[in-house]
Design a protein around this motif. Structure first.
Motif, PDB file in Angstrom:
ATOM      1  N   UNK A  15       0.837  -1.181   0.000  1.00 47.76           N
ATOM      2  CA  UNK A  15       0.000   0.000   0.000  1.00 47.76           C
ATOM      3  C   UNK A  15       0.878   1.239   0.000  1.00 47.76           C
ATOM      4  N   UNK A  16       0.384   2.283  -0.639  1.00 46.57           N
ATOM      5  CA  UNK A  16       1.033   3.584  -0.654  1.00 46.57           C
ATOM      6  C   UNK A  16      -0.077   4.611  -0.488  1.00 46.57           C
ATOM      7  N   UNK A 100      12.314  -6.706  -1.473  1.00 48.13           N
ATOM      8  CA  UNK A 100      12.542  -5.741  -2.548  1.00 48.13           C
ATOM      9  C   UNK A 100      11.745  -4.460  -2.338  1.00 48.13           C
ATOM     10  N   UNK A 101      10.779  -4.480  -1.408  1.00 47.64           N
ATOM     11  CA  UNK A 101      10.031  -3.255  -1.102  1.00 47.64           C
ATOM     12  C   UNK A 101      10.885  -2.259  -0.312  1.00 47.64           C
ATOM     13  N   UNK A 102      11.891  -2.749   0.390  1.00 52.58           N
ATOM     14  CA  UNK A 102      12.643  -1.906   1.312  1.00 52.58           C
ATOM     15  C   UNK A 102      13.354  -0.725   0.645  1.00 52.58           C
ATOM     16  N   UNK A 103      14.109  -0.909  -0.463  1.00 52.93           N
ATOM     17  CA  UNK A 103      14.733   0.261  -1.095  1.00 52.93           C
ATOM     18  C   UNK A 103      13.696   1.262  -1.596  1.00 52.93           C
ATOM     19  N   UNK A 104      12.564   0.757  -2.065  1.00 49.67           N
ATOM     20  CA  UNK A 104      11.502   1.644  -2.528  1.00 49.67           C
ATOM     21  C   UNK A 104      10.959   2.480  -1.364  1.00 49.67           C
ATOM     22  N   UNK A 105      10.715   1.835  -0.224  1.00 49.30           N
ATOM     23  CA  UNK A 105      10.199   2.545   0.951  1.00 49.30           C
ATOM     24  C   UNK A 105      11.193   3.597   1.453  1.00 49.30           C
ATOM     25  N   UNK A 108      10.945   6.456  -0.903  1.00 47.81           N
ATOM     26  CA  UNK A 108       9.648   7.116  -0.720  1.00 47.81           C
ATOM     27  C   UNK A 108       9.686   8.051   0.495  1.00 47.81           C
ATOM     28  N   UNK A 109      10.269   7.597   1.592  1.00 49.49           N
ATOM     29  CA  UNK A 109      10.373   8.447   2.781  1.00 49.49           C
ATOM     30  C   UNK A 109      11.236   9.674   2.511  1.00 49.49           C
ATOM     31  N   UNK A 110      12.321   9.489   1.773  1.00 50.66           N
ATOM     32  CA  UNK A 110      13.201  10.609   1.454  1.00 50.66           C
ATOM     33  C   UNK A 110      12.501  11.642   0.577  1.00 50.66           C
ATOM     34  N   UNK A 111      11.572  11.168  -0.261  1.00 53.88           N
ATOM     35  CA  UNK A 111      10.852  12.088  -1.154  1.00 53.88           C
ATOM     36  C   UNK A 111       9.649  12.736  -0.471  1.00 53.88           C
ATOM     37  N   UNK A 112       9.365  12.383   0.752  1.00 53.19           N
ATOM     38  CA  UNK A 112       8.205  12.903   1.490  1.00 53.19           C
ATOM     39  C   UNK A 112       6.891  12.523   0.809  1.00 53.19           C
ATOM     40  N   UNK A 113       6.784  11.263   0.407  1.00 53.27           N
ATOM     41  CA  UNK A 113       5.560  10.664  -0.137  1.00 53.27           C
ATOM     42  C   UNK A 113       5.214  11.163  -1.548  1.00 53.27           C
ATOM     43  N   UNK A 114       4.078  10.677  -2.048  1.00 50.99           N
ATOM     44  CA  UNK A 114       3.634  11.018  -3.401  1.00 50.99           C
ATOM     45  C   UNK A 114       2.340  11.828  -3.330  1.00 50.99           C
ATOM     46  N   UNK A 115       2.066  12.579  -4.373  1.00 52.14           N
ATOM     47  CA  UNK A 115       0.865  13.395  -4.400  1.00 52.14           C
ATOM     48  C   UNK A 115      -0.119  12.978  -5.485  1.00 52.14           C
ATOM     49  N   UNK A 116       0.357  12.221  -6.470  1.00 50.89           N
ATOM     50  CA  UNK A 116      -0.514  11.765  -7.555  1.00 50.89           C
ATOM     51  C   UNK A 116      -0.200  10.309  -7.892  1.00 50.89           C
ATOM     52  N   UNK A 117      -1.230   9.614  -8.388  1.00 50.18           N
ATOM     53  CA  UNK A 117      -1.069   8.215  -8.774  1.00 50.18           C
ATOM     54  C   UNK A 117      -0.124   8.087  -9.971  1.00 50.18           C
ATOM     55  N   UNK A 118      -0.213   9.025 -10.890  1.00 51.54           N
ATOM     56  CA  UNK A 118       0.628   9.018 -12.082  1.00 51.54           C
ATOM     57  C   UNK A 118       2.109   9.165 -11.704  1.00 51.54           C
ATOM     58  N   UNK A 119       2.389  10.023 -10.724  1.00 49.01           N
ATOM     59  CA  UNK A 119       3.757  10.223 -10.267  1.00 49.01           C
ATOM     60  C   UNK A 119       4.296   8.961  -9.623  1.00 49.01           C
ATOM     61  N   UNK A 120       3.459   8.292  -8.846  1.00 49.40           N
ATOM     62  CA  UNK A 120       3.853   7.041  -8.212  1.00 49.40           C
ATOM     63  C   UNK A 120       4.206   5.985  -9.257  1.00 49.40           C
ATOM     64  N   UNK A 121       3.386   5.870 -10.309  1.00 44.97           N
ATOM     65  CA  UNK A 121       3.650   4.880 -11.360  1.00 44.97           C
ATOM     66  C   UNK A 121       4.969   5.170 -12.065  1.00 44.97           C
ATOM     67  N   UNK A 122       5.198   6.432 -12.401  1.00 42.87           N
ATOM     68  CA  UNK A 122       6.445   6.809 -13.067  1.00 42.87           C
ATOM     69  C   UNK A 122       7.646   6.514 -12.185  1.00 42.87           C
ATOM     70  N   UNK A 123       7.552   6.929 -10.920  1.00 47.53           N
ATOM     71  CA  UNK A 123       8.665   6.716 -10.004  1.00 47.53           C
ATOM     72  C   UNK A 123       8.948   5.236  -9.800  1.00 47.53           C
ATOM     73  N   UNK A 124       7.909   4.435  -9.637  1.00 52.23           N
ATOM     74  CA  UNK A 124       8.085   3.002  -9.387  1.00 52.23           C
ATOM     75  C   UNK A 124       8.796   2.333 -10.554  1.00 52.23           C
ATOM     76  N   UNK A 125       8.420   2.670 -11.773  1.00 53.92           N
ATOM     77  CA  UNK A 125       9.065   2.025 -12.925  1.00 53.92           C
ATOM     78  C   UNK A 125      10.503   2.500 -13.108  1.00 53.92           C
ATOM     79  N   UNK A 126      10.749   3.786 -12.912  1.00 48.29           N
ATOM     80  CA  UNK A 126      12.113   4.306 -13.056  1.00 48.29           C
ATOM     81  C   UNK A 126      13.000   3.790 -11.926  1.00 48.29           C
ATOM     82  N   UNK A 127      12.470   3.784 -10.714  1.00 47.57           N
ATOM     83  CA  UNK A 127      13.250   3.300  -9.570  1.00 47.57           C
ATOM     84  C   UNK A 127      13.632   1.837  -9.762  1.00 47.57           C
TER      85      UNK A 127
END
Length: 162
Positions: A15-16, A100-105, A108-127
């Motif tokens: 969950x995010x 594998x969720x740990x580096x993503x989390x 995510x904490x360093x970025x101070x969370x996400x504000x849009x679903x589209x941004x989350x999708x882009x970040x997840x694939x690039x990350x």
């Protein structure tokens, strides 16, 4: 990558929160810990699981076995696809994807969370692609080989970024 039929996939969802609302990031990881696919949805049901699994199968071909947790949406989606015999459900069988969720989390904490679903999708694939490129299994390599791989990855990244 489509030729490796013996591959073992690990599927999981996490969950995010975006604006106080729950969203789900579905992830597929292979047996070596590389992230194959990331997919963001608002629901955690059969339709979302089916869309995620179809997307992963279309891009990476069939897997030998697919490890999942006990979420019943996976079973329903696998039944619809006819892959139920490939599914393995075990209490600790899915640790590869959970870790594998740990580096993503962390990111995510360093970025101070996400504000849009589209941004989350882009970040997840690039990350995922960047993490796969730079994260080599340090415990399996000697120092000289690790440094060689790391410098090759950095040189490739610098050529792409230039």
């Amino acid at each position: 990558m489509k030729g490796f039929r013996h591959w073992k996939w690990h599927l999981d969802e996490m969950y995010v929160k975006i604006g106080g609302e729950m969203h789900y990031l579905w992830r597929a990881v292979d047996q070596e810990g590389e992230v194959l696919e990331s997919y963001v949805t608002k629901t955690r049901d059969k339709v979302a699981a089916l869309a995620f699994i179809k997307k992963a199968l279309k891009r990476h071909g069939n897997a030998g076995t697919i490890n999942t947790d006990g979420l019943r949406s996976y079973g329903a989606a696998m039944d619809e696809l006819g892959n139920r015999e490939k599914q393995e459900i075990g209490r600790w069988a899915n640790n590869r994807v959970e870790n594998s969720h740990l580096p993503f989390r962390r990111r995510e904490r360093a970025m101070a969370r996400f504000r849009q679903m589209k941004t989350l999708q882009k970040f997840a694939s690039v990350h995922a692609s960047l993490h796969n490129h730079f994260a080599s299994e340090r415990h399996l390599l000697d120092r000289q080989t690790y440094k060689l791989h790391r410098s090759a990855a950095l040189a490739e990244w610098q050529s792409l970024a230039a």
